[in-house]
Design an enzyme around this catalytic site. Structure first.
Site, PDB file in Angstrom:
ATOM      1  N   ASP A 162       0.786  -1.136   0.062  1.00  0.00           N
ATOM      2  CA  ASP A 162       0.179  -0.151   0.040  1.00  0.00           C
ATOM      3  C   ASP A 162       0.914   1.449   0.206  1.00  0.00           C
ATOM      4  OD1 ASP A 162      -2.319   1.691   0.419  1.00  0.00           O
ATOM      5  OD2 ASP A 162      -1.771   1.657   2.501  1.00  0.00           O
ATOM      6  N   LYS A 163       0.362   2.311  -0.437  1.00  0.00           N
ATOM      7  CA  LYS A 163       1.161   3.871  -0.053  1.00  0.00           C
ATOM      8  C   LYS A 163       1.147   4.418   1.051  1.00  0.00           C
ATOM      9  CE  LYS A 163      -0.098   7.348  -2.176  1.00  0.00           C
ATOM     10  NZ  LYS A 163       0.267   8.421  -1.075  1.00  0.00           N
TER      11      LYS A 163
ATOM     12  N   GLY B  37      -5.050   3.653  -3.515  1.00  0.00           N
ATOM     13  CA  GLY B  37      -6.098   4.247  -4.088  1.00  0.00           C
ATOM     14  C   GLY B  37      -6.106   5.511  -4.577  1.00  0.00           C
ATOM     15  N   ASP B  38      -4.802   5.904  -4.413  1.00  0.00           N
ATOM     16  CA  ASP B  38      -4.584   7.462  -4.835  1.00  0.00           C
ATOM     17  C   ASP B  38      -4.549   7.778  -6.304  1.00  0.00           C
ATOM     18  OD1 ASP B  38      -4.418   8.247  -2.199  1.00  0.00           O
ATOM     19  OD2 ASP B  38      -2.234   8.570  -2.086  1.00  0.00           O
TER      20      ASP B  38
ATOM     21  N   ARG C 223      -5.619   4.083  -7.920  1.00  0.00           N
ATOM     22  CA  ARG C 223      -7.183   3.951  -7.915  1.00  0.00           C
ATOM     23  C   ARG C 223      -7.510   2.408  -8.002  1.00  0.00           C
ATOM     24  NH1 ARG C 223      -8.369   8.329  -5.835  1.00  0.00           N
ATOM     25  NH2 ARG C 223      -8.425  10.365  -7.242  1.00  0.00           N
TER      26      ARG C 223
ATOM     27  N   LYS D 124      -6.885  -5.213  -5.266  1.00  0.00           N
ATOM     28  CA  LYS D 124      -5.550  -5.430  -4.394  1.00  0.00           C
ATOM     29  C   LYS D 124      -5.440  -6.979  -4.316  1.00  0.00           C
ATOM     30  CE  LYS D 124      -5.015  -1.178  -1.877  1.00  0.00           C
ATOM     31  NZ  LYS D 124      -4.563  -0.618  -0.802  1.00  0.00           N
TER      32      LYS D 124
ATOM     33  N   ASP E 294      -1.346  -0.914   6.004  1.00  0.00           N
ATOM     34  CA  ASP E 294      -1.550  -0.406   7.377  1.00  0.00           C
ATOM     35  C   ASP E 294      -3.012  -0.208   7.568  1.00  0.00           C
ATOM     36  OD1 ASP E 294      -1.974   1.705   5.674  1.00  0.00           O
ATOM     37  OD2 ASP E 294      -1.651   3.009   7.218  1.00  0.00           O
TER      38      ASP E 294
ATOM     39  N   ASN F 276      -8.424  -1.556   4.186  1.00  0.00           N
ATOM     40  CA  ASN F 276      -8.674  -1.585   2.760  1.00  0.00           C
ATOM     41  C   ASN F 276      -7.440  -2.496   2.396  1.00  0.00           C
ATOM     42  OD1 ASN F 276      -6.535   0.252   3.363  1.00  0.00           O
ATOM     43  ND2 ASN F 276      -7.146   1.420   1.418  1.00  0.00           N
ATOM     44  N   ASP F 277      -6.334  -2.997   3.273  1.00  0.00           N
ATOM     45  CA  ASP F 277      -5.384  -3.771   2.892  1.00  0.00           C
ATOM     46  C   ASP F 277      -5.649  -5.168   3.485  1.00  0.00           C
ATOM     47  OD1 ASP F 277      -4.085  -1.545   1.590  1.00  0.00           O
ATOM     48  OD2 ASP F 277      -3.313  -1.091   3.816  1.00  0.00           O
TER      49      ASP F 277
END
Length: 1184
Positions: free
Chosen positions: A405-406, A684-685, A782, A788, A808, A811-812
């Site tokens: 994840d970012k 998701g960014d 996105r 994922k 973290d 959503n992960d």
């Protein structure tokens, strides 16, 4: 009515619950439906069921069942030449150790269950509050909650001590979010239905008999649909009216709730399903090898049985007159049949029962090393690394793909207001150098006493614009102070604490506060601010809530002068297309600023407003009321009304928020890349933000040959874009089948979520995997949580590689559970990812040490352990096989039964455990400095079928030496008195002693890192052997157990003979010298990288240095971490580094061509593309 209830109860028994009906204060009515009680039970056993259930579970293991079968065979006198205790002692030990571990785990689960079930709740029963244990609470009860109490069950909020039926909750136990005092505090609010909000009196609540009809139990934390029927009216219920089990009541004196779901039906328990069981590749290989060993055992039994049949027919028949067969044997074939089972019993130690227990002990030790590692401890948040599983440690040394994840994983998820664009002017353009900031931090205190002292901003031109009264600037910050769902708490005059639902909102509201537009407080119908020192109260008419589809939020307010205005903030992609055409020039300039901000890695929002007339407002308000009260498709209808009003807006400007990279992220990614680990970022960014973060963390570089963008909206366009990417890859060395000769250049691919949806379809997934895996970096932006997980599953399906997912947030979770290994970051988004993970820590940079140190060591230790374990057991067992040819295939054993019993559990167990727990080939710092050391694990080089057969061959060779050398020497040897030494006991003692000495010397050679424990275990085990052997042949034991210990003094007599020690020394030399010679030649002629690193470590100190940071690369990011539902709450009253020089030196100093060759063979075999990095940073052996 009774018949209806009976029919409903029967329906619940016979089918899944389709809807739930709950009547308040009516236990008799609710009991007819047989709803679950509020007692939870996560434990597996009780006192009565523990023994049978645990034994049943343990005998699900094939090995345990196999040894139970052997034990039964040993109880048959006709086929057993060993006493039953030779099997039952190790079997009982293994079962006992496992049972104690399971009992301990279950004991803690029992304690946890009892602690929760015995919590006290105040339940309204017959008009009075009575204390009841949680386990006794039932559906339909009304419960009183007080401040800081946990919610006992899923409740419908009826009333509260706060105005408008509001209450504050903290969802730490439910979804992982936790209030953090040094940040904007996360808080959630709930509100009761207006008709019940005044039922604060116990008498009123006791007479309340409303009935709720709602959805059945499910695991959706963010959704609830139901209807309250009371006094011939019905009222819509949503998730904002619910208090879920596991939440904590905060900042609210008291509230009352109606129990809707209890115990296992609550959403918390519905979300606590069993985690998918994960097994390592070594586990799977080991199971296969054990089956092969079973087959080998059967083959040996058949060979020896055939030998028995031949011997009994040709030789044994000659002795029938004075040595007849024992009943019931009456012919040579039946004798061979019994002989087969006898040899199965004798040779069973090729499959040692202690193997599985030893593996678990080693893994447990590795887990503790991870937990105790101070270099993975974060002092800032007082969080240590945690191994939440003990079954995957060695798989950490084999990872090839990392899915990250970012936000909050690569970045800190701590937002700061960095730049903004207002009326064609950009602010915040302060340049940074390596040593200082070219600008001075602004002091807002003289200008604004309510300013946040921790707020940082350097551009004084923006502050001057506010001071001179620029109308555009004032309106910009007015929007930020009004358009949000932040809650404010003012502990003392001017001491404001913002409870923001997302860090983004907290940063924006704090920025407005410092520039003179201070959000002070709110009620369901008003927002109070202080604007340039003047208190202003706005009437809050509506909040048009945020969600991931709308990507924006709006508020409609009426100012003190009576003017109605809509303020909106959101993603530029959705907001700019809803502007009035007269904004075209301003929009172009602002778009340029947005692209500039996104290329700097900032999270961007666009801001706009629209003036509304009274007629516009009244007309829209009526349509909004109708949509809000709709029972069907309510969300869609509300979205349509929002869409209608959010048009023809005027652009105000844009904001840019910085989410800084975590410490050490670029260095960590660089080192992991050198270890040939591919890192994919799934976020998701916005695309621009994700791409720029890719450049910031060095996943993407300006030196790359090309960065491909996949953004098609249709299947055809995505396929065409993928093929256009594949063409240059083909020209660079990637074949149509994925084989790679050499890729000339480095490539990266960036794919949007809507394109990824098409790429994951069955007819395109292979092409996507082929293309993506040939690139050095992959960024998916996105993407949804489901996507994922789908990406992870795709790689697992098409690539024979170990995957690791790290994140973290909630959503992960699906991604973490899908990967072979899941890692949770205990960050700002709570601990839900941690709870679903296999390993957890607080910083992404610790992943480098987890994999390259702990993972590599765990893999190395487990491989060495398994190789040695199989070797020593074949060396031990195969002696019986050779002896069968010299004892008439009579199933006579070489060793005495006590040696057979103790060999694996006393004489050789501790040394191999010490090696499996403590061994290392190079120090931890060298593992980090030479990432290529990690690659043997990815290629499975240290333990595979080939290595297994080598170990078996060495074990068989050792057994041949241990049998035939003593047999040859002792056959003609005599004592000093002239008495021959060729007797059974002398041969048995000599062979057993030689075996123990040889395997002890062998493990001394295999051990690469000696500790005090290794010395004690290796030499102590050898000493134990001699002590126990002498004791077993002593006069004392013979007097106590004359029927068990027949050979008094045999050991002492044998070991006093010099020829015996010469025989042992000769056998040891023949076994060990070839091993020493082979290893010496291998290290000298074909050294592995670890051999080279050890030499380098011994001969010189590596240079340290630093490489200057790369200059910023400008790339073209809406990002707004927010959730839907808070606007409705408010308006309805609901809320009241590794050395860079060392990295640079890797390419010139080291290479591992042998690894690269194997890697190319592997990828050519599987037809899959490898990392495009080629030989970058590959270590080379030193010529010393």
């Amino acid at each position: 009515m009774v018949s209806e209830l009976h029919r409903a109860a029967l329906c619940r028994k016979d089918a899944l619950e389709e809807e739930r009906r709950v009547r308040a204060n009516d236990r008799e009515y609710n009991d007819k439906f047989q709803y679950a009680s509020n007692c939870i039970m996560t434990s597996k056993y009780n006192i009565i069921t523990f023994l049978p259930v645990n034994l049943f579970e343990q005998f699900q293991e094939v090995a345990n069942t196999y040894f139970l079968f052997l034990l039964i065979l040993q109880l048959i006198p006709q086929i057993s030449s060993l006493s039953w205790f030779t099997t039952i002692v190790p079997l009982a030990l293994v079962l006992s150790i496992t049972a104690v571990k399971d009992a301990t785990d279950d004991y803690f689960r029992h304690n946890s269950d009892n602690q929760v079930n015995n919590r006290q709740s105040q339940v309204l029963i017959r008009g009075s509050l009575q204390n009841e244990k949680w386990m006794n609470v039932r559906v339909g009860d009304i419960i009183k909650l007080e401040n800081n109490q946990f919610v006992a069950a899923d409740l419908l909020l009826l009333s509260s001590s706060e105005p408008h039926g509001l209450c504050y909750i903290e969802t730490a136990e439910l979804d992982g979010s936790e209030n953090t005092p040094h940040l904007s505090i996360k808080s959630e609010l709930r509100q009761s239905v207006s008709v019940t909000s005044e039922l604060g009196d116990q008498n009123n609540l006791a007479s309340f008999n409303g009935e709720v009809v709602c959805e059945p139990p499910n695991n959706k934390l963010d959704r609830f649909c139901g209807t309250l029927y009371w006094r011939d009216k019905k009222y819509t219920l949503t998730n904002q009216n619910m208090l879920l089990r596991g939440c904590v009541l905060r900042n609210t004196e008291a509230c009352y709730g109606l129990v809707i779901f209890a115990g296992p039906d609550t959403k918390l328990m519905q979300n606590s399903g069993r985690t998918k069981f994960k097994r390592t590749s070594i586990d799977r290989l080991m199971n296969t090898l054990v089956l092969w060993i079973f087959g080998f055992l059967v083959c040996m039994g058949v060979i020896l049985a055939v030998g028995n049949a031949v011997w009994e027919r040709e030789v044994g028949s000659l002795f029938q007159s004075y040595l007849p067969w024992d009943p019931p044997v009456d012919n040579f074939l039946f004798s061979a049949f019994l002989s087969f089972w006898s040899y199965v019993i004798i040779l069973n130690t090729v499959v040692p029962i202690s193997l599985y227990v030893s593996v678990e002990v080693i893994r447990l030790g590795h887990s503790y090393f991870i937990n105790w590692d101070q270099q993975m401890f974060c002092s800032q948040c007082n969080t240590a690394a945690e191994a939440r599983t003990t079954t995957l440690n060695e798989e950490l040394g084999q990872v090839e793909y990392i899915f990250s994840d970012k936000t909050g994983t690569l970045t800190q998820n701590i937002m700061s207001f960095n730049k903004c664009s207002i009326n064609r002017q950009t602010y915040g353009n302060i340049h940074f150098t390596h040593l200082f900031v070219l600008g001075e931090r602004l002091d807002f205190t003289p200008f604004n006493p309510l300013a946040d002292p921790d707020f940082c901003f350097y551009d004084d031109t923006l502050l001057e614009s506010v001071k001179v009264g620029d109308s555009h600037t004032h309106e910009f910050f007015r929007l930020l102070s009004l358009c949000h769902t932040v809650m404010s708490e003012e502990k003392s005059e001017g001491e404001l604490i913002y409870k923001a639902q997302s860090p983004d909102e907290g940063a924006l509201v704090t920025a407005a506060r410092n520039f003179g537009f201070v959000f002070r407080s709110r009620t369901p119908g008003t927002i109070t601010t202080t604007e340039m020192g003047r208190p202003v109260t706005y009437t809050l008419l509506a909040i048009l809530d945020f969600n991931n589809i709308r990507k924006r939020m709006s508020v409609i307010v009426r100012n003190p002068e009576g003017r109605i205005r809509l303020y909106c903030k959101g993603a530029d992609t959705v907001l700019l297309e809803r502007l009035n055409p007269c904004n075209q020039e301003l929009m172009n300039i602002t778009s340029d600023h947005l692209n500039e901000y996104a290329s700097d890695g900032l999270r961007t929002l666009a801001l706009a407003y629209r003036d509304l007339s009274e007629d516009d407002w009244e007309m829209w308000s009526e349509s909004h009321r109708c949509a809000d009260k709709a029972t069907n498709c309510r969300e869609d209808r509300l979205a349509a009304t929002y869409e209608a009003i959010e048009q023809d807006m005027m652009l105000l400007g844009a904001t840019a928020i910085e989410d800084k990279l975590q410490e050490g992220v670029p260095e960590t990614i660089a080192v992991l890349s050198l270890a040939n680990i591919k890192i994919w970022v799934l976020t998701g960014d916005k695309q621009e933000t994700a791409v720029n973060i890719g450049y910031s963390c060095k996943m993407l570089t300006d030196d790359m040959t090309e960065v491909f963008i996949i953004s098609g909206h249709t299947v055809q366009s995505v396929r065409q874009e993928l093929r256009s990417v594949h063409l240059p890859l083909q020209l660079s060395g990637v074949s149509n089948y994925g084989a790679v000769a050499h890729i000339s250049g480095e490539f990266a691919i960036v794919i949007n979520g809507h394109s990824l949806a098409h790429a994951l379809e069955a007819d395109m997934e292979t092409e996507f995997v082929l293309t993506a895996c040939a690139c050095k970096a992959v960024i998916c932006c996105r993407v949804t949580p489901l996507q994922k997980a789908q990406v992870v599953e795709l790689i697992k399906k098409h690539k024979k590689a170990v995957t690791l997912a790290i994140g973290d947030g909630a959503n992960d979770v699906s991604m973490i559970k899908s990967a072979h290994i899941g890692v949770g970051i205990s960050g700002q988004e709570g601990i839900q990812a941690v709870l679903a993970s296999d390993y957890s820590f607080s910083q992404f940079r610790f992943l480098q040490r987890l994999l390259l140190v702990h993972g590599r060591w765990s893999y190395l230790r487990m491989c060495r352990f398994l190789c040695y374990f199989f070797y020593k057991n074949f060396a031990f067992t195969m002696v019986h096989f050779w002896f069968g040819f010299f004892c008439g295939f009579s199933a006579q054993t070489v060793y005495d039964q006590y040696f057979i019993t103790l060999y694996n559990i006393v004489y050789t167990s501790l040394p191999v455990l010490a090696m499996g727990i403590f061994d290392q080939d190079v120090p931890d710092q060298r593992s980090l400095e030479y990432p290529k050391l990690y690659e043997p694990g990815q290629l499975n080089l240290l333990f595979n079928k080939r290595e297994f057969f080598i170990c078996i061959a060495q074990g068989i060779y050792t057994s041949v030496v241990l049998f035939f050398v003593p047999c040859a020497v002792l056959s003609d040897a005599t004592q000093s008195t002239g008495v021959p030494l060729a007797d059974y006991q002398t041969f048995a003692v000599t062979t057993a002693t030689a075996l123990v000495i040889v395997v002890s010397v062998q493990i001394a050679l295999d051990t690469g890192f000696w500790t005090v424990i290794n010395h004690v275990f290796v030499w102590g085990s050898l000493g134990c052997y001699f002590a126990i052997m002498i004791a077993l042949h002593s006069q004392t034991l013979f007097r106590i157990f004359p029927n068990q210990f027949h050979f008094v003094g045999s050991a002492q007599s044998t070991l006093l003979q010099p020829v015996v020690w010469l025989t042992i020394a000769l056998a040891t030399a023949i076994c060990i010298v070839p091993v020493l010679a082979f290893r010496f030649l291998k290290v000298d002629l074909k050294p592995q990288l670890s051999d080279t690193v050890r030499k380098v470590t011994q001969t010189q100190c590596l240079l340290d240095g630093r490489l200057g940071a790369r200059g910023g690369s400008r790339r073209s990011g809406y990002a707004f971490a927010h959730q839907e539902g808070f606007g409705e709450l408010i308006t309805s009253g609901k809320n009241m580094r590794l050395s860079s020089l060392a990295l640079a030196n890797f390419a010139s100093r080291h290479s591992s061509n042998w690894i690269d060759t194997l890697r190319r063979k592997k990828h050519n075999h599987t037809h899959t593309p490898p990392n495009a990095s080629g030989d970058l940073g590959a270590p080379q052996p030193y010529k010393l």
